[in-house]
Design a protein around this motif. Structure first.
Motif, PDB file in Angstrom:
ATOM      1  N   ILE A  47       0.836  -1.211   0.000  1.00 38.79           N
ATOM      2  CA  ILE A  47       0.000   0.000   0.000  1.00 38.79           C
ATOM      3  C   ILE A  47       0.864   1.252   0.000  1.00 38.79           C
ATOM      4  O   ILE A  47       0.590   2.224  -0.720  1.00 38.79           O
ATOM      5  CB  ILE A  47      -0.948  -0.012   1.218  1.00 38.79           C
ATOM      6  N   ILE A  48       1.913   1.258   0.813  1.00 40.76           N
ATOM      7  CA  ILE A  48       2.766   2.445   0.915  1.00 40.76           C
ATOM      8  C   ILE A  48       3.415   2.759  -0.432  1.00 40.76           C
ATOM      9  O   ILE A  48       3.414   3.910  -0.885  1.00 40.76           O
ATOM     10  CB  ILE A  48       3.828   2.236   2.009  1.00 40.76           C
ATOM     11  N   VAL A  49       3.956   1.747  -1.089  1.00 40.89           N
ATOM     12  CA  VAL A  49       4.600   1.976  -2.394  1.00 40.89           C
ATOM     13  C   VAL A  49       3.577   2.456  -3.423  1.00 40.89           C
ATOM     14  O   VAL A  49       3.818   3.413  -4.172  1.00 40.89           O
ATOM     15  CB  VAL A  49       5.294   0.691  -2.881  1.00 40.89           C
ATOM     16  N   GLU A  50       2.388   1.812  -3.437  1.00 45.28           N
ATOM     17  CA  GLU A  50       1.355   2.185  -4.404  1.00 45.28           C
ATOM     18  C   GLU A  50       0.877   3.613  -4.185  1.00 45.28           C
ATOM     19  O   GLU A  50       0.715   4.378  -5.137  1.00 45.28           O
ATOM     20  CB  GLU A  50       0.182   1.205  -4.292  1.00 45.28           C
ATOM     21  N   ARG A  51       0.678   3.999  -2.919  1.00 42.76           N
ATOM     22  CA  ARG A  51       0.196   5.360  -2.632  1.00 42.76           C
ATOM     23  C   ARG A  51       1.285   6.416  -2.878  1.00 42.76           C
ATOM     24  O   ARG A  51       0.970   7.542  -3.279  1.00 42.76           O
ATOM     25  CB  ARG A  51      -0.302   5.454  -1.186  1.00 42.76           C
ATOM     26  N   LEU A  52       2.540   6.063  -2.627  1.00 46.30           N
ATOM     27  CA  LEU A  52       3.611   7.018  -2.928  1.00 46.30           C
ATOM     28  C   LEU A  52       3.634   7.353  -4.415  1.00 46.30           C
ATOM     29  O   LEU A  52       3.879   8.505  -4.804  1.00 46.30           O
ATOM     30  CB  LEU A  52       4.966   6.430  -2.504  1.00 46.30           C
ATOM     31  N   LEU A  53       3.374   6.364  -5.245  1.00 44.87           N
ATOM     32  CA  LEU A  53       3.334   6.602  -6.694  1.00 44.87           C
ATOM     33  C   LEU A  53       2.049   7.307  -7.107  1.00 44.87           C
ATOM     34  O   LEU A  53       2.067   8.218  -7.938  1.00 44.87           O
ATOM     35  CB  LEU A  53       3.463   5.270  -7.434  1.00 44.87           C
ATOM     36  N   ALA A  54       0.911   6.910  -6.513  1.00 46.13           N
ATOM     37  CA  ALA A  54      -0.381   7.449  -6.931  1.00 46.13           C
ATOM     38  C   ALA A  54      -0.589   8.886  -6.483  1.00 46.13           C
ATOM     39  O   ALA A  54      -1.306   9.642  -7.147  1.00 46.13           O
ATOM     40  CB  ALA A  54      -1.513   6.569  -6.392  1.00 46.13           C
TER      41      ALA A  54
ATOM     42  N   ALA B   4       2.767  15.519  -9.467  1.00 46.64           N
ATOM     43  CA  ALA B   4       2.814  15.567 -10.937  1.00 46.64           C
ATOM     44  C   ALA B   4       1.750  14.677 -11.554  1.00 46.64           C
ATOM     45  O   ALA B   4       1.298  14.934 -12.675  1.00 46.64           O
ATOM     46  CB  ALA B   4       4.197  15.157 -11.428  1.00 46.64           C
ATOM     47  N   ARG B   5       1.346  13.628 -10.856  1.00 47.25           N
ATOM     48  CA  ARG B   5       0.319  12.741 -11.388  1.00 47.25           C
ATOM     49  C   ARG B   5      -1.079  13.280 -11.117  1.00 47.25           C
ATOM     50  O   ARG B   5      -1.957  13.201 -11.967  1.00 47.25           O
ATOM     51  CB  ARG B   5       0.452  11.349 -10.771  1.00 47.25           C
ATOM     52  N   VAL B   6      -1.305  13.823  -9.932  1.00 46.23           N
ATOM     53  CA  VAL B   6      -2.636  14.316  -9.563  1.00 46.23           C
ATOM     54  C   VAL B   6      -2.910  15.679 -10.180  1.00 46.23           C
ATOM     55  O   VAL B   6      -4.007  15.951 -10.682  1.00 46.23           O
ATOM     56  CB  VAL B   6      -2.765  14.382  -8.027  1.00 46.23           C
ATOM     57  N   LEU B   7      -1.889  16.555 -10.147  1.00 45.39           N
ATOM     58  CA  LEU B   7      -2.036  17.921 -10.665  1.00 45.39           C
ATOM     59  C   LEU B   7      -0.955  18.162 -11.723  1.00 45.39           C
ATOM     60  O   LEU B   7       0.066  18.784 -11.438  1.00 45.39           O
ATOM     61  CB  LEU B   7      -1.889  18.942  -9.531  1.00 45.39           C
ATOM     62  N   PRO B   8      -1.159  17.650 -12.932  1.00 47.02           N
ATOM     63  CA  PRO B   8      -0.123  17.810 -13.975  1.00 47.02           C
ATOM     64  C   PRO B   8       0.195  19.273 -14.230  1.00 47.02           C
ATOM     65  O   PRO B   8      -0.708  20.117 -14.312  1.00 47.02           O
ATOM     66  CB  PRO B   8      -0.773  17.169 -15.206  1.00 47.02           C
ATOM     67  N   ALA B   9       1.486  19.577 -14.338  1.00 49.42           N
ATOM     68  CA  ALA B   9       1.916  20.961 -14.546  1.00 49.42           C
ATOM     69  C   ALA B   9       1.339  21.533 -15.836  1.00 49.42           C
ATOM     70  O   ALA B   9       0.964  22.712 -15.901  1.00 49.42           O
ATOM     71  CB  ALA B   9       3.441  21.030 -14.560  1.00 49.42           C
ATOM     72  N   GLN B  10       1.262  20.706 -16.885  1.00 51.42           N
ATOM     73  CA  GLN B  10       0.718  21.178 -18.161  1.00 51.42           C
ATOM     74  C   GLN B  10      -0.734  21.602 -18.013  1.00 51.42           C
ATOM     75  O   GLN B  10      -1.156  22.632 -18.557  1.00 51.42           O
ATOM     76  CB  GLN B  10       0.821  20.073 -19.212  1.00 51.42           C
ATOM     77  N   LEU B  11      -1.505  20.823 -17.256  1.00 53.83           N
ATOM     78  CA  LEU B  11      -2.911  21.153 -17.059  1.00 53.83           C
ATOM     79  C   LEU B  11      -3.069  22.429 -16.248  1.00 53.83           C
ATOM     80  O   LEU B  11      -3.895  23.290 -16.574  1.00 53.83           O
ATOM     81  CB  LEU B  11      -3.616  19.983 -16.362  1.00 53.83           C
TER      82      LEU B  11
ATOM     83  N   SER C 141      -5.624  12.421 -15.633  1.00 53.65           N
ATOM     84  CA  SER C 141      -5.214  12.636 -14.251  1.00 53.65           C
ATOM     85  C   SER C 141      -6.450  12.915 -13.395  1.00 53.65           C
ATOM     86  O   SER C 141      -7.533  13.195 -13.917  1.00 53.65           O
ATOM     87  CB  SER C 141      -4.254  13.823 -14.180  1.00 53.65           C
ATOM     88  N   PRO C 142      -6.333  12.837 -12.057  1.00 52.66           N
ATOM     89  CA  PRO C 142      -7.482  13.163 -11.198  1.00 52.66           C
ATOM     90  C   PRO C 142      -8.053  14.558 -11.454  1.00 52.66           C
ATOM     91  O   PRO C 142      -9.261  14.722 -11.609  1.00 52.66           O
ATOM     92  CB  PRO C 142      -6.893  13.041  -9.790  1.00 52.66           C
ATOM     93  N   LEU C 143      -7.187  15.572 -11.518  1.00 52.26           N
ATOM     94  CA  LEU C 143      -7.674  16.917 -11.829  1.00 52.26           C
ATOM     95  C   LEU C 143      -8.209  16.969 -13.251  1.00 52.26           C
ATOM     96  O   LEU C 143      -9.213  17.652 -13.523  1.00 52.26           O
ATOM     97  CB  LEU C 143      -6.559  17.942 -11.646  1.00 52.26           C
ATOM     98  N   GLY C 144      -7.580  16.252 -14.163  1.00 53.34           N
ATOM     99  CA  GLY C 144      -8.038  16.236 -15.553  1.00 53.34           C
ATOM    100  C   GLY C 144      -9.445  15.692 -15.689  1.00 53.34           C
ATOM    101  O   GLY C 144     -10.215  16.155 -16.531  1.00 53.34           O
ATOM    102  N   ARG C 145      -9.810  14.708 -14.874  1.00 50.39           N
ATOM    103  CA  ARG C 145     -11.174  14.166 -14.919  1.00 50.39           C
ATOM    104  C   ARG C 145     -12.188  15.213 -14.496  1.00 50.39           C
ATOM    105  O   ARG C 145     -13.295  15.280 -15.043  1.00 50.39           O
ATOM    106  CB  ARG C 145     -11.257  12.936 -14.027  1.00 50.39           C
TER     107      ARG C 145
ATOM    108  N   LEU D 194      -8.461   9.043  -4.252  1.00 44.87           N
ATOM    109  CA  LEU D 194      -7.183   9.425  -3.662  1.00 44.87           C
ATOM    110  C   LEU D 194      -7.006   8.800  -2.278  1.00 44.87           C
ATOM    111  O   LEU D 194      -5.880   8.565  -1.829  1.00 44.87           O
ATOM    112  CB  LEU D 194      -7.082  10.950  -3.551  1.00 44.87           C
ATOM    113  N   GLU D 195      -8.112   8.531  -1.594  1.00 41.63           N
ATOM    114  CA  GLU D 195      -8.061   7.939  -0.253  1.00 41.63           C
ATOM    115  C   GLU D 195      -8.064   6.409  -0.291  1.00 41.63           C
ATOM    116  O   GLU D 195      -8.105   5.770   0.764  1.00 41.63           O
ATOM    117  CB  GLU D 195      -9.263   8.421   0.566  1.00 41.63           C
ATOM    118  N   ARG D 196      -7.998   5.832  -1.469  1.00 38.12           N
ATOM    119  CA  ARG D 196      -8.058   4.383  -1.606  1.00 38.12           C
ATOM    120  C   ARG D 196      -6.931   3.711  -0.821  1.00 38.12           C
ATOM    121  O   ARG D 196      -5.796   4.172  -0.835  1.00 38.12           O
ATOM    122  CB  ARG D 196      -7.954   3.991  -3.086  1.00 38.12           C
ATOM    123  N   PHE D 197      -7.272   2.645  -0.130  1.00 39.08           N
ATOM    124  CA  PHE D 197      -6.354   1.820   0.660  1.00 39.08           C
ATOM    125  C   PHE D 197      -5.893   2.475   1.960  1.00 39.08           C
ATOM    126  O   PHE D 197      -5.208   1.819   2.758  1.00 39.08           O
ATOM    127  CB  PHE D 197      -5.112   1.410  -0.141  1.00 39.08           C
ATOM    128  N   LEU D 198      -6.233   3.740   2.203  1.00 37.65           N
ATOM    129  CA  LEU D 198      -5.755   4.389   3.421  1.00 37.65           C
ATOM    130  C   LEU D 198      -6.417   3.804   4.664  1.00 37.65           C
ATOM    131  O   LEU D 198      -5.779   3.693   5.714  1.00 37.65           O
ATOM    132  CB  LEU D 198      -5.984   5.905   3.353  1.00 37.65           C
TER     133      LEU D 198
END
Length: 208
Positions: free
Chosen positions: A25-32, A36-43, A68-72, A103-107
């Motif tokens: 869970i820790i590794v998956e959440r660190l990546l998720a 940059a993944r949730v709030l892409p700089a380009q967006l 991305s989450p914000l993109g959705r 975003l709160e998945r697995f917490l």
């Protein structure tokens, strides 16, 4: 290492399972939960340009990273463009709730591991003490080699439970704070997007 695990008795099995689940869970959440993944700089840069212009650039819509989450959330707003502000805001907020939940998945699972791991260690301590008393009651306290089995089980399971619980709790609190930070940022961007799209639909200047 194997000897320590063996000394801890059968309760080491659920403790090891908790450690494996927590690490995954820790590794998956660190990546998720990377910014940059949730709030892409380009967006974010595109949204800032739209706010400066006071209008959506249709040519830039096609190139937006909407997976991305914000993109959705942005995609939900763009899909409702031209509708009333109430419908627009409702659609965007509904999508935002789903995104925040993801975003709160697995917490909760990580928090549960942090809570039960020391309890499993405590149960191992109790089991070890029971074993010690059984040995003392049947063979006295002169046979230290037999007493050491119960002592080892009590100490090893306690240490193992705390070793799993402490980092799990730290990362659980860190991830919760991280999600709160990201959600607040997405809410701010969402409100600006609603103002922008509503202003474009009604032909008025967007509110600040």
């Amino acid at each position: 290492m194997f000897e320590l695990i063996k000394a801890g008795g059968w309760l080491m099995a659920p403790i090891l399972a908790c450690s494996l689940a927590a690490a995954t869970i820790i590794v998956e959440r660190l990546l998720a939960l990377r910014r940059a993944r949730v709030l892409p700089a380009q967006l974010l840069a595109t949204l800032d340009r739209w706010l400066e212009r006071g209008a959506v650039d249709a040519r830039e819509v096609e190139a937006l990273p909407l997976h991305s989450p914000l993109g959705r959330i942005v995609a939900a707003g763009l899909a409702t463009r031209g509708r009333s502000r109430e419908i627009l805001r409702e659609r965007v907020e509904d999508t935002g709730r789903h995104v925040a939940h993801e975003l709160e998945r697995f917490l909760n699972a990580l928090g549960t591991i942090a809570a039960i791991s020391p309890l499993l260690g405590l149960l191992g301590t109790v089991a070890g003490m029971i074993k010690i008393f059984q040995i003392v009651s049947t063979q006295g306290n002169s046979n230290f080699s037999l007493l050491s089995v119960g002592i080892a089980e009590a100490l090893v399971t306690t240490a193992a439970g705390l070793t799993v619980a402490i980092p799990s709790l730290l990362f659980y609190r860190y991830f919760n704070a991280r999600v709160d930070e990201l959600v607040v940022r997405m809410e701010r961007e969402t409100l600006q997007l609603v103002d922008l799209l509503d202003a474009g639909a009604s032909g008025k200047e967007p509110s600040s």
